[in-house]
Design a protein around this motif. Structure first.
Motif, PDB file in Angstrom:
ATOM      1  N   THR A 219     -81.374 -55.020  67.661  1.00 53.63           N
ATOM      2  CA  THR A 219     -80.768 -54.249  66.649  1.00 53.63           C
ATOM      3  C   THR A 219     -81.698 -54.010  65.142  1.00 53.63           C
ATOM      4  N   PHE A 220     -82.342 -54.832  65.292  1.00 52.50           N
ATOM      5  CA  PHE A 220     -83.252 -54.789  64.537  1.00 52.50           C
ATOM      6  C   PHE A 220     -84.251 -53.530  64.073  1.00 52.50           C
ATOM      7  N   VAL A 221     -85.008 -53.496  65.824  1.00 52.00           N
ATOM      8  CA  VAL A 221     -85.791 -52.556  65.843  1.00 52.00           C
ATOM      9  C   VAL A 221     -85.041 -51.556  65.867  1.00 52.00           C
ATOM     10  N   VAL A 222     -83.816 -50.934  66.532  1.00 50.67           N
ATOM     11  CA  VAL A 222     -83.474 -49.709  65.915  1.00 50.67           C
ATOM     12  C   VAL A 222     -83.546 -49.183  64.403  1.00 50.67           C
ATOM     13  N   LEU A 223     -82.832 -50.294  63.389  1.00 50.45           N
ATOM     14  CA  LEU A 223     -82.125 -50.145  62.285  1.00 50.45           C
ATOM     15  C   LEU A 223     -84.108 -49.735  61.461  1.00 50.45           C
TER      16      LEU A 223
ATOM     17  N   ALA B 258     -71.622 -49.753  56.412  1.00 45.68           N
ATOM     18  CA  ALA B 258     -70.851 -49.629  57.100  1.00 45.68           C
ATOM     19  C   ALA B 258     -71.734 -48.820  58.843  1.00 45.68           C
ATOM     20  N   CYS B 259     -72.737 -48.150  58.275  1.00 45.77           N
ATOM     21  CA  CYS B 259     -73.190 -47.596  59.128  1.00 45.77           C
ATOM     22  C   CYS B 259     -74.157 -48.396  60.373  1.00 45.77           C
ATOM     23  N   TYR B 260     -74.992 -49.543  60.061  1.00 46.44           N
ATOM     24  CA  TYR B 260     -76.150 -50.163  60.057  1.00 46.44           C
ATOM     25  C   TYR B 260     -75.074 -51.259  61.545  1.00 46.44           C
TER      26      TYR B 260
END
Lengths: 316, 287
Positions: B162-166, B139-141
């Motif tokens: 998105t990948f980098v942030v995660l 849910a967060c991701y």
């Protein structure tokens, strides 16, 4: 129906729309006309609530588009320049989705979709994927989406761009038909199109309205005096001499020669004066056969060029 | 909301993305299950679940990249945003569609613990706690991915950011080992946070006084505390980061430590990003 007041949209120092105001009456077909980058699309995007104006108000049926967007948007169907269709949906699937987001009750839905499909003539592609359709069909599917729910106001941004001549004529018929039941605003840079379907034309240039009137009055207001173009067989000098005896004909201007042995002239008289009979009498007296004679109304193309090339434009 | 969610879910399966997603997700979970639980006869499924959350790193971008980016590129967002739907409805519809896809995959993985349960007693509480953590992390991701998708009209860029942030979120914990722990450093950190909060408030309300006021109050409070007792600030940055670390909190669920505060944290985290998404889109319709 629509009230636009002092609408301005600024991108940095550039004014895309510069303080324009206008109203559109119920059942009117209004055409926005202007060169590319004049602010037509921006104005439409603001009117439909897609983007906000820097300042100014838009009210649809008295409802402010920013204050009560959900309520105002119920009255609007919008066909943007690129039809907002999903390539991976089938036509029927897409129209059902459109009906869904426009909150059409399921009881009315089937009949409405069938009716709209008939109106824009896309029944034969119902089962096809939208990405496989031609531009003309996509445009019509986009229009079907805009018509969903029979909104009071239908806004179309360049509805005939990219269509072939037959499709353009069909699209025009559809728009004319729409105009009977809905208020329609459309934009175009093709003038013949606007004059063919619109009740009123608004010429926009550099974010400002430079002229707004019926297509007929726009052209007559810009014609200075009554001018006619004639093609006469014979010596040009003889023609110029002959005209001198007829003071009704104020001026004569040679307009080159397009057929061997003939020459063309532009003759003008006083404003509101009909000089055609005088021209006939003058030429027959000097046995100069008139091969062609036509009134010189400015075509919309010429009006358009005249207005948009002169800063600000004089015809209001 | 349901209209948009339905359309998005159908879109996933019209465009292969849904299948690719499920194949990767279930494939990796299945392989982990086969390796740990079957081959090594290891009884704890929540460990498998925990280790497979790393797949979210690249699965979440796949599900969220298209949500708004593709609409913007195809200009179909004009249809959505000029329809009588509110922006909240559109955002929630898309968010729950992306989350729904993950939930479909998650539902299938329930067969793994059920298989184990046949050969012994299932630690139901721990498995359920693990699943709650698993879903809350998704849910967060997904909320982060949804937000990032509104920032660009290019799916690939959306996915990469998105990948980098995660990824940064995941290694957030390790940051605590390299940052200075002195009181002064922490004080500067607090000021930076106060300014950031002020900026967010200003951005959300367009009210200069509100933003500047909140930032000023925070900075003054911090300054007073710092002058009164600067021992308070020793190692504060580390503590704050650890408190905020989603990985630490998420790990609790899999360790069988079920805390309501962690649930609230996750939901707040997701809600914050959904709010930022709505706010960002709404701002385009502001004067």
């Amino acid at each position: 129906m629509v009230e636009v007041k002092n609408l301005t949209k600024r991108y940095g120092a550039h004014f895309a729309v510069d303080d324009i105001s206008f109203t559109v009456d119920d059942g009117e077909i209004l055409g926005f006309l202007g060169p590319n980058g004049a602010g037509k699309t921006t104005t439409m995007n603001i009117m439909t609530g897609y983007i906000a104006a820097t300042s100014g108000d838009v009210a649809i049926k008295g409802v402010d588009i920013l204050a009560e967007p959900e309520k105002a948007k119920r009255h609007i169907g919008y066909l943007p320049e690129n039809p907002p269709v999903y390539g991976d949906m089938r036509v029927d699937e897409y129209l059902n989705f459109a009906a869904d987001i426009k909150k059409i009750r399921s009881a009315d839905r089937k009949a409405m979709i069938a009716n709209i499909k008939e109106g824009v003539r896309i029944e034969d592609v119902s089962r096809r994927l939208i990405k496989n359709l031609s531009k003309g069909y996509r445009q019509r599917v986009g229009l079907a989406q805009a018509m969903m729910g029979y909104p009071d106001l239908i806004i179309m941004d360049e509805p005939t761009v990219g269509l072939d001549p037959k499709q353009i004529i069909e699209m025009r018929d559809v728009i004319k038909k729409l105009g009977k039941k809905h208020t329609v605003i459309l934009s175009s840079h093709i003038l013949s199109e606007v004059s063919a379907v619109c009740d009123r034309v608004m010429i926009i240039n550099k974010g400002k309205i430079v002229a707004s009137d019926t297509p007929g009055r726009l052209s007559s207001s810009l014609t200075q005096g009554s001018q006619i173009q004639v093609r006469i067989k014979g010596d040009p000098k003889k023609v110029e001499a002959a005209v001198k005896d007829f003071p009704v004909i104020r001026s004569v201007k040679a307009d080159g020669s397009r057929e061997p042995g003939t020459c063309d002239f532009i003759l003008s008289g006083d404003e509101d004066a009909d000089i055609r009979e005088a021209v006939f009498a003058c030429m027959s007296k000097n046995s100069l056969p008139i091969l062609n004679m036509r009134a010189m109304d400015l075509s919309l193309e010429e009006i358009f060029l005249q207005i948009t090339s002169s800063e600000g434009g004089g015809a209001k | 909301m349901m209209t948009i969610a339905k359309k998005e879910l159908r879109g996933y399966f019209n465009s292969m993305i849904g299948f690719v997603f499920l194949v990767i997700m279930l494939g990796i979970t299945g392989i982990s299950f086969a390796l740990f639980n079957v081959a090594q006869q290891y009884g704890s499924f929540q460990q498998v679940l925990s280790s497979t959350t790393i797949v979210y790193l690249f699965l979440t971008p796949i599900t969220t990249m298209r949500l708004f980016a593709e609409e913007a590129r195809q200009k179909t967002d004009q249809m959505l945003f000029t329809s009588p739907l509110s922006i909240v409805q559109i955002v929630l519809g898309k968010y729950f569609a992306a989350l729904g896809l993950i939930l479909i995959g998650t539902a299938v993985t329930i067969m793994f613990p059920l298989m184990i349960a046949r050969y012994g007693t299932m630690p139901t509480g721990q498995i359920v706690s693990g699943y709650i953590g698993y879903i809350l992390l998704a849910a967060c991701y997904t909320a982060i991915g949804t937000f990032i998708s509104t920032l660009t009209d290019n799916q690939i860029i959306s996915a990469i950011i998105t990948f980098v942030v995660l990824f940064v979120l995941m290694i957030f914990d390790s940051l605590t080992q390299v940052i200075p722990t002195t009181a002064t450093a922490s004080f500067i950190f607090i000021i930076a946070v106060a300014l950031a909060i002020g900026w967010i408030i200003y951005n959300g309300t367009k009210n200069v006084f509100a933003g500047a006021g909140v930032a000023a109050v925070c900075i003054i409070a911090a300054l007073v505390c710092y002058l009164a007792n600067n021992l308070l600030f020793d190692g504060l940055t580390t503590k704050v980061i650890q408190w905020f670390s989603i990985m630490t909190r998420n790990g609790n669920f899999f360790a069988g430590v079920f805390k309501i505060s962690d649930v609230v944290y996750h939901i707040t985290f997701a809600a914050l990003f959904v709010y930022l998404t709505v706010n960002g889109l709404q701002k385009r319709r502001w004067k």
